[in-house]
Design a protein around this motif. Sequence first.
Motif, short mmCIF file in Angstrom:
data_model
loop_
_atom_site.label_atom_id
_atom_site.label_comp_id
_atom_site.label_asym_id
_atom_site.label_seq_id
_atom_site.Cartn_x
_atom_site.Cartn_y
_atom_site.Cartn_z
N THR A 28 32.85 42.68 30.79
CA THR A 28 32.38 41.41 31.35
C THR A 28 33.35 40.90 32.41
O THR A 28 32.94 40.44 33.48
CB THR A 28 32.22 40.36 30.24
N ASP A 31 33.08 42.96 35.46
CA ASP A 31 31.89 42.59 36.22
C ASP A 31 32.13 41.28 37.00
O ASP A 31 31.72 41.14 38.16
CB ASP A 31 30.70 42.43 35.27
N TRP A 32 32.75 40.31 36.31
CA TRP A 32 33.03 39.01 36.98
C TRP A 32 33.97 39.21 38.17
O TRP A 32 33.79 38.62 39.23
CB TRP A 32 33.62 38.05 35.96
N ARG A 33 34.96 40.08 37.98
CA ARG A 33 35.91 40.37 39.07
C ARG A 33 35.21 41.04 40.24
O ARG A 33 35.49 40.76 41.40
CB ARG A 33 37.02 41.28 38.56
N ALA A 34 34.32 41.93 39.88
CA ALA A 34 33.61 42.62 40.95
C ALA A 34 32.75 41.64 41.74
O ALA A 34 32.63 41.74 42.97
CB ALA A 34 32.76 43.75 40.35
N LYS A 35 32.14 40.74 40.98
CA LYS A 35 31.29 39.74 41.62
C LYS A 35 32.10 38.73 42.44
O LYS A 35 31.65 38.24 43.47
CB LYS A 35 30.45 39.03 40.56
N HIS A 36 33.29 38.42 41.96
CA HIS A 36 34.14 37.39 42.63
C HIS A 36 35.42 38.02 43.16
O HIS A 36 36.51 37.45 43.04
CB HIS A 36 34.49 36.27 41.65
N TRP A 435 40.60 33.20 38.42
CA TRP A 435 40.89 34.60 38.78
C TRP A 435 42.21 35.03 38.20
O TRP A 435 42.33 36.14 37.64
CB TRP A 435 40.89 34.73 40.30
#
Length: 463
Positions: A28, A31-36, A435
Amino acid sequence: HAHAQSLAAQVDAQAGAHLLAFENEQRTLNDWRAKHAHFAQLSEHHGVWREQFVQRFRSQKDIQAKQAAAAEIAVNLKNAQAQLAAQSTAADAARAAKSQADQQLLQLQTTQSELLGTLDMKALREQCKQAEHQLDTTRKLGDLATSQREIAKERGTLRATRIELAANLAKAEPEIARLQQLQAQLTSQSADKQLLLEQEQVIRSLAEHRDSLKPGEACPLCGSNEHPAIAQYRALDTSATQNALRELKATLQQTEQQLLQSTSDLSGMQASGKQYAARHLQLVADAQKYQQSWDDLRAALPSQQAIGSDDWQSPQTLESAQVHAEQGASVLQQQLRAAEDVEQHLNAARNQQTELLAQLQSTRESQMQLAQAAENLTVRQQDNQAALESVLSHLDEIESQLLAAIREAGFSHNEPLPDDVAAWLGEREAARVEWSRAQERLQALDRELVVQREECVRVAQQL
């Protein structure tokens, strides 16, 4: 043994569940890092953006100040232009008033010249003063003439009175002499009659002695033996003597009163004679004094108004002279009053002309100052507009650069710059923190996954 295996299976299941949870959380977060992924550079961009927003804020404030200055300059310029227009109107009015005052002054000067002719105000006042002096002289001559006529009349009356008094004096002195002689005669007769009465009274008082006398006997008074006059003495009557004496005394008293009155009248007439003589001398002196004053006054009159030495006896001549003097003085006084009125208006017109000239000059100066002020404001307006356009251009450049940097960093691809900069920066700061925390969590998960995998292997080996 079975129980142990059951427990081991439970432990293994729990370890697998933990491992799965860690792997899911790691997935998760990744995924959040990839998105942001663009959040990774927030720590680098945040300070730059803040400084750029500060520059933008300063430019906006500068723009607001210049816009406010532009509005103020516009108002001031409008007021200055309105004042300039009003001052121009005032200058036109002042020029018109000055022109009208000049015309009025010229008219008054023309009127004054017509009134004065070849004279000036000083000469006219001197003529008026002389006319008033001549009028005063004729009035004084009239008063002197009245006094002289009164003196002449009184002298005539006094002359008749003195003549009558002299006649009365001529009659009074013999009358007094006659009364004095009569008084002496009556006094002598009264004295004789009084002596006779006294003798008769003495004889009458000896009646008892006479009655006691007898023929042949000696008289106790005279010693005579004969008494021949007894019958005569008895027949003596004193009342006739008394009546005669009374009449003489009454006549004497009346004569004395007449003498006293005549003497008093004579003294009064003599005193009146002295008074009349003194008054005569006074009237002669007054007549001479008034005649001298008359001659002195009439000598002061101009030759065309000559008055004779004896004209005080003619009221008609004096009345004519006074009427002539009054008419001359009246004409000059009217002329002087009219000239003084014009002179007063002239002075007022000159003062007004001076004031209007000063007002016109002041209006022109104010007009020039207002024109200069309006020109200065126009220049300031142009300079401020140029500065405003420069700052607006600079603001556009800052905002373009800032928007490009924000979009390049992956934020607000289709959005304008935020109005609430603090909130927007706060959001970016929260994202940076998020982040950072995600990074820290992933690092922790990497360690926990290693441990948990080792735990799962260990538990699996125990089964």
